[in-house]
Design a protein around this motif. Structure first.
Motif, PDB file in Angstrom:
ATOM      1  N   LYS A 170     -17.834  25.801 -19.417  1.00 30.52           N
ATOM      2  CA  LYS A 170     -16.897  25.878 -20.043  1.00 30.52           C
ATOM      3  C   LYS A 170     -15.940  26.931 -20.469  1.00 30.52           C
ATOM      4  O   LYS A 170     -15.859  27.602 -20.182  1.00 30.52           O
ATOM      5  CB  LYS A 170     -17.991  26.274 -22.173  1.00 30.52           C
ATOM      6  N   VAL A 171     -14.593  26.130 -20.332  1.00 27.25           N
ATOM      7  CA  VAL A 171     -13.791  26.662 -20.597  1.00 27.25           C
ATOM      8  C   VAL A 171     -12.838  26.532 -21.831  1.00 27.25           C
ATOM      9  O   VAL A 171     -12.370  25.281 -22.300  1.00 27.25           O
ATOM     10  CB  VAL A 171     -12.347  26.910 -19.500  1.00 27.25           C
ATOM     11  N   ASP A 172     -12.485  27.615 -22.452  1.00 25.29           N
ATOM     12  CA  ASP A 172     -11.784  28.226 -24.483  1.00 25.29           C
ATOM     13  C   ASP A 172     -10.341  26.082 -23.679  1.00 25.29           C
ATOM     14  O   ASP A 172      -9.577  26.934 -22.550  1.00 25.29           O
ATOM     15  CB  ASP A 172     -11.807  28.904 -25.030  1.00 25.29           C
ATOM     16  N   MET A 173      -9.965  26.174 -24.671  1.00 26.69           N
ATOM     17  CA  MET A 173      -8.779  25.608 -24.554  1.00 26.69           C
ATOM     18  C   MET A 173      -7.703  26.679 -26.123  1.00 26.69           C
ATOM     19  O   MET A 173      -8.293  25.923 -27.102  1.00 26.69           O
ATOM     20  CB  MET A 173      -8.315  24.014 -25.388  1.00 26.69           C
ATOM     21  N   MET A 174      -7.043  27.310 -25.637  1.00 26.24           N
ATOM     22  CA  MET A 174      -6.250  27.940 -26.780  1.00 26.24           C
ATOM     23  C   MET A 174      -4.976  28.047 -27.639  1.00 26.24           C
ATOM     24  O   MET A 174      -4.100  27.232 -25.776  1.00 26.24           O
ATOM     25  CB  MET A 174      -6.533  29.045 -26.030  1.00 26.24           C
ATOM     26  N   PRO A 175      -5.081  27.597 -28.063  1.00 22.55           N
ATOM     27  CA  PRO A 175      -3.437  27.401 -28.766  1.00 22.55           C
ATOM     28  C   PRO A 175      -2.223  28.559 -28.207  1.00 22.55           C
ATOM     29  O   PRO A 175      -2.318  29.841 -27.918  1.00 22.55           O
ATOM     30  CB  PRO A 175      -3.043  27.001 -30.259  1.00 22.55           C
ATOM     31  N   ASN A 176      -1.375  27.841 -27.706  1.00 18.35           N
ATOM     32  CA  ASN A 176      -0.287  28.675 -26.856  1.00 18.35           C
ATOM     33  C   ASN A 176      -0.469  29.567 -25.352  1.00 18.35           C
ATOM     34  O   ASN A 176      -0.019  30.749 -25.730  1.00 18.35           O
ATOM     35  CB  ASN A 176       0.434  29.985 -28.002  1.00 18.35           C
ATOM     36  N   ARG A 177      -1.670  29.223 -25.019  1.00 17.67           N
ATOM     37  CA  ARG A 177      -2.158  29.867 -24.490  1.00 17.67           C
ATOM     38  C   ARG A 177      -2.363  29.141 -22.847  1.00 17.67           C
ATOM     39  O   ARG A 177      -3.853  27.860 -22.884  1.00 17.67           O
ATOM     40  CB  ARG A 177      -3.310  30.789 -24.193  1.00 17.67           C
ATOM     41  N   GLY A 178      -2.312  29.208 -21.870  1.00 17.97           N
ATOM     42  CA  GLY A 178      -2.823  27.728 -20.586  1.00 17.97           C
ATOM     43  C   GLY A 178      -3.550  28.323 -20.143  1.00 17.97           C
ATOM     44  O   GLY A 178      -3.760  29.109 -18.918  1.00 17.97           O
ATOM     45  N   ASN A 179      -4.318  27.756 -20.256  1.00 16.30           N
ATOM     46  CA  ASN A 179      -5.745  27.600 -19.356  1.00 16.30           C
ATOM     47  C   ASN A 179      -6.066  26.429 -17.999  1.00 16.30           C
ATOM     48  O   ASN A 179      -5.808  25.577 -19.040  1.00 16.30           O
ATOM     49  CB  ASN A 179      -7.226  27.888 -20.277  1.00 16.30           C
ATOM     50  N   HIS A 180      -6.653  27.109 -17.314  1.00 13.85           N
ATOM     51  CA  HIS A 180      -7.697  25.738 -16.206  1.00 13.85           C
ATOM     52  C   HIS A 180      -9.042  25.836 -16.338  1.00 13.85           C
ATOM     53  O   HIS A 180      -9.388  27.045 -16.111  1.00 13.85           O
ATOM     54  CB  HIS A 180      -6.666  25.743 -15.756  1.00 13.85           C
ATOM     55  N   LEU A 181      -9.749  25.428 -15.537  1.00 15.97           N
ATOM     56  CA  LEU A 181     -10.339  25.123 -14.498  1.00 15.97           C
ATOM     57  C   LEU A 181      -9.926  23.867 -13.515  1.00 15.97           C
ATOM     58  O   LEU A 181      -9.510  22.701 -13.228  1.00 15.97           O
ATOM     59  CB  LEU A 181     -12.026  24.723 -15.290  1.00 15.97           C
ATOM     60  N   TRP A 182     -11.323  24.279 -12.680  1.00 13.40           N
ATOM     61  CA  TRP A 182     -10.939  22.678 -11.578  1.00 13.40           C
ATOM     62  C   TRP A 182     -13.123  22.199 -11.687  1.00 13.40           C
ATOM     63  O   TRP A 182     -13.581  23.024 -12.063  1.00 13.40           O
ATOM     64  CB  TRP A 182     -10.765  23.160 -10.201  1.00 13.40           C
ATOM     65  N   LEU A 183     -13.146  21.054 -11.441  1.00 15.12           N
ATOM     66  CA  LEU A 183     -14.385  20.584 -10.714  1.00 15.12           C
ATOM     67  C   LEU A 183     -14.513  19.450  -9.760  1.00 15.12           C
ATOM     68  O   LEU A 183     -13.570  19.677  -9.500  1.00 15.12           O
ATOM     69  CB  LEU A 183     -14.843  20.236 -12.019  1.00 15.12           C
ATOM     70  N   LYS A 184     -15.736  19.027  -9.328  1.00 12.51           N
ATOM     71  CA  LYS A 184     -15.670  18.134  -8.464  1.00 12.51           C
ATOM     72  C   LYS A 184     -17.198  17.819  -7.948  1.00 12.51           C
ATOM     73  O   LYS A 184     -18.080  18.300  -9.234  1.00 12.51           O
ATOM     74  CB  LYS A 184     -15.626  19.005  -7.131  1.00 12.51           C
ATOM     75  N   ALA A 185     -17.238  15.943  -8.801  1.00  7.40           N
ATOM     76  CA  ALA A 185     -18.443  15.484  -8.821  1.00  7.40           C
ATOM     77  C   ALA A 185     -18.150  14.851  -6.916  1.00  7.40           C
ATOM     78  O   ALA A 185     -17.426  14.654  -6.228  1.00  7.40           O
ATOM     79  CB  ALA A 185     -17.866  14.365  -8.902  1.00  7.40           C
ATOM     80  N   ASP A 186     -19.502  15.380  -6.557  1.00  6.85           N
ATOM     81  CA  ASP A 186     -19.807  15.109  -5.716  1.00  6.85           C
ATOM     82  C   ASP A 186     -20.669  13.737  -4.789  1.00  6.85           C
ATOM     83  O   ASP A 186     -20.325  12.992  -3.825  1.00  6.85           O
ATOM     84  CB  ASP A 186     -21.693  16.334  -5.053  1.00  6.85           C
ATOM     85  N   GLU A 187     -20.948  13.264  -5.808  1.00  8.31           N
ATOM     86  CA  GLU A 187     -20.643  11.733  -5.807  1.00  8.31           C
ATOM     87  C   GLU A 187     -20.643  10.661  -6.887  1.00  8.31           C
ATOM     88  O   GLU A 187     -19.829  11.482  -8.592  1.00  8.31           O
ATOM     89  CB  GLU A 187     -22.113  11.567  -5.748  1.00  8.31           C
ATOM     90  N   PRO A 188     -20.219   9.752  -7.129  1.00  7.46           N
ATOM     91  CA  PRO A 188     -19.634   8.704  -8.178  1.00  7.46           C
ATOM     92  C   PRO A 188     -20.851   8.947  -8.943  1.00  7.46           C
ATOM     93  O   PRO A 188     -22.118   9.220  -8.806  1.00  7.46           O
ATOM     94  CB  PRO A 188     -19.523   7.497  -7.610  1.00  7.46           C
ATOM     95  N   GLY A 189     -20.365   8.978 -10.457  1.00  2.00           N
ATOM     96  CA  GLY A 189     -21.715   8.912 -11.749  1.00  2.00           C
ATOM     97  C   GLY A 189     -20.580   9.472 -12.411  1.00  2.00           C
ATOM     98  O   GLY A 189     -19.629   9.210 -12.972  1.00  2.00           O
ATOM     99  N   TYR A 190     -21.526   9.268 -14.208  1.00  2.83           N
ATOM    100  CA  TYR A 190     -21.909   9.585 -14.884  1.00  2.83           C
ATOM    101  C   TYR A 190     -21.828  11.182 -15.857  1.00  2.83           C
ATOM    102  O   TYR A 190     -22.976  11.311 -16.186  1.00  2.83           O
ATOM    103  CB  TYR A 190     -21.987   7.719 -15.822  1.00  2.83           C
ATOM    104  N   PHE A 191     -21.185  11.325 -16.403  1.00  2.00           N
ATOM    105  CA  PHE A 191     -21.264  12.787 -17.042  1.00  2.00           C
ATOM    106  C   PHE A 191     -21.092  12.563 -18.557  1.00  2.00           C
ATOM    107  O   PHE A 191     -19.758  12.846 -18.953  1.00  2.00           O
ATOM    108  CB  PHE A 191     -20.623  13.878 -16.411  1.00  2.00           C
ATOM    109  N   TRP A 192     -21.788  13.320 -18.856  1.00  6.25           N
ATOM    110  CA  TRP A 192     -21.090  13.974 -20.322  1.00  6.25           C
ATOM    111  C   TRP A 192     -20.752  15.552 -20.748  1.00  6.25           C
ATOM    112  O   TRP A 192     -20.716  16.151 -19.921  1.00  6.25           O
ATOM    113  CB  TRP A 192     -22.418  14.058 -21.551  1.00  6.25           C
ATOM    114  N   GLY A 193     -19.399  15.407 -21.612  1.00  6.60           N
ATOM    115  CA  GLY A 193     -18.402  16.092 -22.183  1.00  6.60           C
ATOM    116  C   GLY A 193     -18.799  16.946 -23.584  1.00  6.60           C
ATOM    117  O   GLY A 193     -19.219  16.163 -24.111  1.00  6.60           O
ATOM    118  N   GLN A 194     -18.411  18.041 -24.011  1.00  7.78           N
ATOM    119  CA  GLN A 194     -18.589  18.534 -25.383  1.00  7.78           C
ATOM    120  C   GLN A 194     -17.681  19.409 -24.862  1.00  7.78           C
ATOM    121  O   GLN A 194     -17.492  20.461 -24.365  1.00  7.78           O
ATOM    122  CB  GLN A 194     -20.104  18.655 -25.374  1.00  7.78           C
ATOM    123  N   CYS A 195     -17.255  19.554 -26.231  1.00  7.47           N
ATOM    124  CA  CYS A 195     -16.240  20.539 -27.260  1.00  7.47           C
ATOM    125  C   CYS A 195     -17.458  21.662 -27.606  1.00  7.47           C
ATOM    126  O   CYS A 195     -18.372  21.237 -27.871  1.00  7.47           O
ATOM    127  CB  CYS A 195     -15.779  20.222 -28.491  1.00  7.47           C
TER     128      CYS A 195
END
Ligand code: CUA
Length: 420
Positions: free
Chosen positions: A189-214
């Protein structure tokens, strides 16, 4: 000792959970994998130390549990001022243990912070923006015609479709409070902050369906602020983009292509895995009565009626349907809502029944979205999805300033569901 051991071994004892939809143990990409390796190194080092310390403690507890004599005036045991070898050994051992943990930790921090150099030029750019309580995804490099003319990047909501096997760089923003972007199988997880730029990167090795959550508490419906990530093979991804970029009135599939235009055809993997949605089938408020929804999304007259309702009532003020004059940007872009797998920010599977339920009783699906007879304004100043509740489920009285008949709701569902 035994309870502590049980806790330490919990992830392994509960082997059946290790590949659950939000398990961090079932990694599907390099970022999550590097973070999992840090977990394992830490678990092993601290686990071994734990066993040694527990063994010494147990030995001392058993060996010295009683005096050797009942005579209170017996000689005390030999007194010492410590053993320099033991003390130096403990210090050196502790430093070694910390170094063994620190090296892979630092490597993982650097690795997860930025797309590796050799993949950077090819990295796909997306901006994810948190709202109470949904996610907006902006495809920075995919320009598409806008309602007022000109072009702007493609926008979708609550369903992050990415190319498989390719690094995806995601800028993280929020319009209101702190949220946190988390796809357990792909990246920490990486926070989404007001007035501040955050970032992350990711890669899915294979096609697929994944769950995300705040993953940061952000208000009443934090727990149901979800999203899905769909990683598609290159051709499928390009077809998906082509389809998404078209305005709503020009729904078309490229010639000869098998574009995933409906949620049933995302590819070979199973989208609706058994058991994943069972918890949502229950009605926590005990108020929802299942509605029979006519199979209406192919009835042109009903779709036209729904479109008219959408434009003439308040929907279009908050939502965009590119090509159909809707231009609101407060709520999720609905241009291709019929093609998404879920509605209500990843909470309900996208079916006419659930769409109807979401439209007519948003506050029962997602508490906090609506307060009776008022439009709720969040701390960030945004108006959230108001209730189109027809009647109070208990008294039968109308309880909002916006009334909608079942016929209108059915037409609206048919219209939205037709936006594929
Ligand atoms: Cu957004 Cu929790």
């Amino acid at each position: 000792v035994l309870p502590a051991l049980l806790v330490a071994l919990l992830p392994f004892i509960c082997g059946g959970w290790l590949d659950g939809p939000q398990s961090t143990f079932d990694t599907k990409g390099p970022v999550a994998e590097s973070q999992l390796q840090v977990f394992y190194v830490t678990l092993w080092v601290t686990g071994i130390l734990f066993v040694i310390v527990a063994a010494v403690l147990a030995y001392a507890t058993l060996k010295f549990k009683a005096r050797s004599s009942d005579d209170e005036h017996a000689e005390p045991p030999p007194q010492g001022h410590g053993n320099p070898f033991v003390e130096i050994g403990l210090i050196v051992g502790s430093i070694l243990a910390l170094v063994v943990i620190a090296v892979p930790t630092l490597k993982a921090i650097w690795f997860t912070y930025e797309v590796p150099e050799e993949e950077r030029a090819d990295a796909y750019q997306i901006t994810a923006t948190g709202y109470q309580w949904w996610f907006k995804f902006t495809y920075e490099d995919e320009m598409t015609p806008q309602p007022f003319g000109g072009e702007a990047p493609l926008v979708t909501a609550n369903e992050l479709v990415i190319p498989a096997g390719r690094a995806v760089h995601i800028e993280l923003r929020t319009v209101d409070v702190i949220h946190s972007f988390w796809v357990p199988k792909l990246a920490g997880k990486v926070d989404m902050m007001p007035n501040r730029g955050n970032h992350l990167w990711l890669k899915a090795d294979e096609p697929g369906y994944f769950w995300g959550q705040c993953a940061e508490y952000c208000g009443e419906s934090h727990a149901v602020m979800r999203f899905r990530v769909i990683a598609l093979a290159e051709d499928d991804f390009n077809n998906w983009l082509t389809n998404q970029k078209l305005p709503a009135r020009e729904v078309a599939v490229p010639e000869g292509a098998t574009a995933p235009t409906t949620f049933a055809s995302y590819g070979e993997f199973e989208v609706n895995q058994p058991g994943w949605t069972e918890e949502f089938d229950a009605d926590p408020f005990g108020r929802w009565q299942a509605q029979q929804i006519p199979a209406a999304d192919e009835d042109p007259a009903l779709i036209a009626a729904g479109r008219q309702y959408f434009m003439e009532n308040r929907c279009a003020g908050c939502h965009t349907v590119r090509g159909h004059d809707g231009m609101g940007v407060i709520g999720p872009d609905l241009t291709r809502i019929g093609s998404r797998t879920t509605v209500a920010a990843g909470l309900l599977e996208n079916s006419p029944e659930n769409l109807y339920r979401w439209i007519t009783e948003p506050n029962h699906v997602k508490p906090g979205n609506f307060m009776y007879n008022t439009r709720k304004v969040t701390p960030g100043g945004m108006v959230v999805m108001p209730g189109y509740v027809m009647n109070d489920p208990e008294t039968g009285d109308p309880i909002t300033d916006i009334e909608i008949t079942p016929e209108e709701a059915h037409a609206l569902v048919a219209y939205l569901h037709s936006l594929k």
